[in-house]
Design a protein around this motif. Structure first.
Motif, PDB file in Angstrom:
ATOM      1  N   PRO A 180       0.830  -1.203   0.000  1.00 36.13           N
ATOM      2  CA  PRO A 180       0.000   0.000   0.000  1.00 36.13           C
ATOM      3  C   PRO A 180       0.869   1.259   0.000  1.00 36.13           C
ATOM      4  CG  PRO A 180      -0.864  -1.601   1.561  1.00 36.13           C
ATOM      5  CD  PRO A 180       0.462  -2.132   1.092  1.00 36.13           C
ATOM      6  N   GLY A 181       0.546   2.200  -0.885  1.00 37.48           N
ATOM      7  CA  GLY A 181       1.320   3.422  -0.968  1.00 37.48           C
ATOM      8  C   GLY A 181       2.402   3.415  -2.022  1.00 37.48           C
ATOM      9  N   GLU A 182       2.650   2.257  -2.657  1.00 36.67           N
ATOM     10  CA  GLU A 182       3.661   2.188  -3.716  1.00 36.67           C
ATOM     11  C   GLU A 182       3.226   3.060  -4.896  1.00 36.67           C
ATOM     12  OE1 GLU A 182       6.433   2.011  -4.629  1.00 36.67           O
ATOM     13  OE2 GLU A 182       7.088   0.138  -5.539  1.00 36.67           O
ATOM     14  N   ALA A 183       4.194   3.761  -5.513  1.00 39.18           N
ATOM     15  CA  ALA A 183       3.880   4.716  -6.567  1.00 39.18           C
ATOM     16  C   ALA A 183       3.477   4.041  -7.870  1.00 39.18           C
ATOM     17  CB  ALA A 183       5.074   5.640  -6.802  1.00 39.18           C
ATOM     18  N   HIS A 184       4.225   3.034  -8.290  1.00 36.34           N
ATOM     19  CA  HIS A 184       3.934   2.352  -9.549  1.00 36.34           C
ATOM     20  C   HIS A 184       4.669   1.021  -9.574  1.00 36.34           C
ATOM     21  CE1 HIS A 184       7.912   3.167 -11.288  1.00 36.34           C
ATOM     22  NE2 HIS A 184       7.821   4.338 -10.677  1.00 36.34           N
ATOM     23  N   SER A 185       4.418   0.250 -10.612  1.00 33.24           N
ATOM     24  CA  SER A 185       4.992  -1.103 -10.664  1.00 33.24           C
ATOM     25  C   SER A 185       5.619  -1.415 -12.012  1.00 33.24           C
ATOM     26  CB  SER A 185       3.888  -2.136 -10.374  1.00 33.24           C
ATOM     27  OG  SER A 185       2.856  -2.024 -11.350  1.00 33.24           O
ATOM     28  N   LEU A 186       5.971  -0.404 -12.778  1.00 31.00           N
ATOM     29  CA  LEU A 186       6.450  -0.633 -14.136  1.00 31.00           C
ATOM     30  C   LEU A 186       7.697  -1.508 -14.174  1.00 31.00           C
ATOM     31  CD1 LEU A 186       6.031  -0.083 -17.097  1.00 31.00           C
ATOM     32  CD2 LEU A 186       7.305   2.043 -16.855  1.00 31.00           C
ATOM     33  N   ALA A 227      -3.142  -4.637   2.576  1.00 38.16           N
ATOM     34  CA  ALA A 227      -2.256  -5.659   3.128  1.00 38.16           C
ATOM     35  C   ALA A 227      -3.009  -6.965   3.342  1.00 38.16           C
ATOM     36  CB  ALA A 227      -1.641  -5.168   4.435  1.00 38.16           C
ATOM     37  N   ALA A 228      -4.260  -6.875   3.779  1.00 39.98           N
ATOM     38  CA  ALA A 228      -5.058  -8.085   3.999  1.00 39.98           C
ATOM     39  C   ALA A 228      -5.302  -8.827   2.693  1.00 39.98           C
ATOM     40  CB  ALA A 228      -6.388  -7.718   4.655  1.00 39.98           C
ATOM     41  N   GLU A 229      -5.594  -8.088   1.619  1.00 42.79           N
ATOM     42  CA  GLU A 229      -5.816  -8.721   0.311  1.00 42.79           C
ATOM     43  C   GLU A 229      -4.541  -9.381  -0.197  1.00 42.79           C
ATOM     44  OE1 GLU A 229      -9.183  -6.081  -1.971  1.00 42.79           O
ATOM     45  OE2 GLU A 229      -7.245  -5.123  -1.599  1.00 42.79           O
ATOM     46  N   ILE A 230      -3.411  -8.702  -0.012  1.00 42.34           N
ATOM     47  CA  ILE A 230      -2.138  -9.264  -0.474  1.00 42.34           C
ATOM     48  C   ILE A 230      -1.811 -10.552   0.273  1.00 42.34           C
ATOM     49  CG2 ILE A 230       0.354  -8.872  -0.549  1.00 42.34           C
ATOM     50  CD1 ILE A 230      -0.277  -5.878  -0.981  1.00 42.34           C
TER      51      ILE A 230
END
Length: 262
Positions: free
Chosen positions: A121-127, A152-155
């Motif tokens: 949660p809070g990560e800017a992007h995942s490229l 976090a619960a979903e992850i």
């Protein structure tokens, strides 16, 4: 939400601070970038596809897509392009990563490694992370990205259900680090034997905290990630071979029965 500017894209772009292998200017990425600024997405896509067909997937990431995103970040930081222009470059590139990866056949091996990429949660992007996963998929690894904006619960629920061999955690900015550290700690409580690899500028700046939370390794380059994956695969192979050797063969009941009859 608007995309963050220079801090998110310029220093490292995404997962693992290294998607550039060559700093020399290439006309291909300038053409790709110019087409997007002219709102000509089909032309930009064709440039990327042609380059990929000629040079391969990884060179296309390194020579065309990444430089264009970095250039967009630099020009946005200097207010040379609009926020919408930068968003278009980034979103088109993110879509092309998956599309270009799907153009290649992925070998399927029995007992192949299962890797999942996650963004705290809070990560800017995942490229950068999605590029890495696409490259690993080409080697026969079952590499999947869970997605952005997950709690976090979903992850944790997904990781428990998917039961991967390895988890890659993308930490691009320092803002996402408290959530990333807590996520790693929670994953290790639920799956103590899980191998977690962290990467990105944020992870490199907070290696000690992530390792203390339970991360196995923090990687600073694509090569380091590949090395970690190879080592894991080798250890798993050796472990499985040892288990097979230690299994005692069952008695041949057919021979015993035949002896009694005789």
């Amino acid at each position: 939400a608007c995309l963050k500017v220079a801090g998110d894209y310029i220093p490292a772009l995404g997962f693992f601070a290294v998607l550039f292998g060559d700093d020399s200017a290439r006309e291909d990425y300038h053409d790709y970038y110019r087409s997007l600024l002219e709102l000509d997405q089909p032309s930009a896509r064709n440039i990327a596809v042609r380059y990929c067909d000629k040079n391969g997937l990884e060179p296309t990431f390194d020579d065309v897509l990444v430089p264009a995103v970095v250039l967009a970040g630099e020009e946005r930081a200097e207010n040379h392009i609009s926020e919408q222009n930068q968003s278009l470059v980034f979103e088109t590139t993110a879509t092309l990563v998956k599309e270009l990866g799907d153009r290649f056949n992925k070998p399927r091996f029995r007992g192949r490694l299962r890797i999942v990429g996650i963004a705290p949660p809070g990560e800017a992007h995942s490229l950068g992370l999605t590029m890495l996963l696409e490259l690993l998929r080409r080697t026969g690894i079952a590499a999947n990205f869970f997605g952005m904006d997950k709690s976090a619960a979903e992850i944790c629920a997904f990781v428990n259900e998917y039961a991967p061999d390895m988890v890659f955690v993308s930490c691009t900015t320092t803002e996402c680090m408290p959530a990333a550290i807590e996520l790693v700690r929670t994953l290790m409580v639920e799956s103590p034997h899980l191998t977690i690899i962290g990467g990105g500028p944020g992870a490199l700046l907070h290696q000690a905290e992530l390792l203390e939370a339970g991360a196995t390794e923090i990687c600073g380059s694509r090569g380091e990630v590949r090395h970690a994956v190879r080592l894991y695969a080798l250890r798993r192979s050796v472990s499985r071979s040892s288990q097979i050797k230690n299994v005692r063969p069952l008695p041949d009941t057919r021979t015993a029965t035949a002896s009694k009859v005789a």
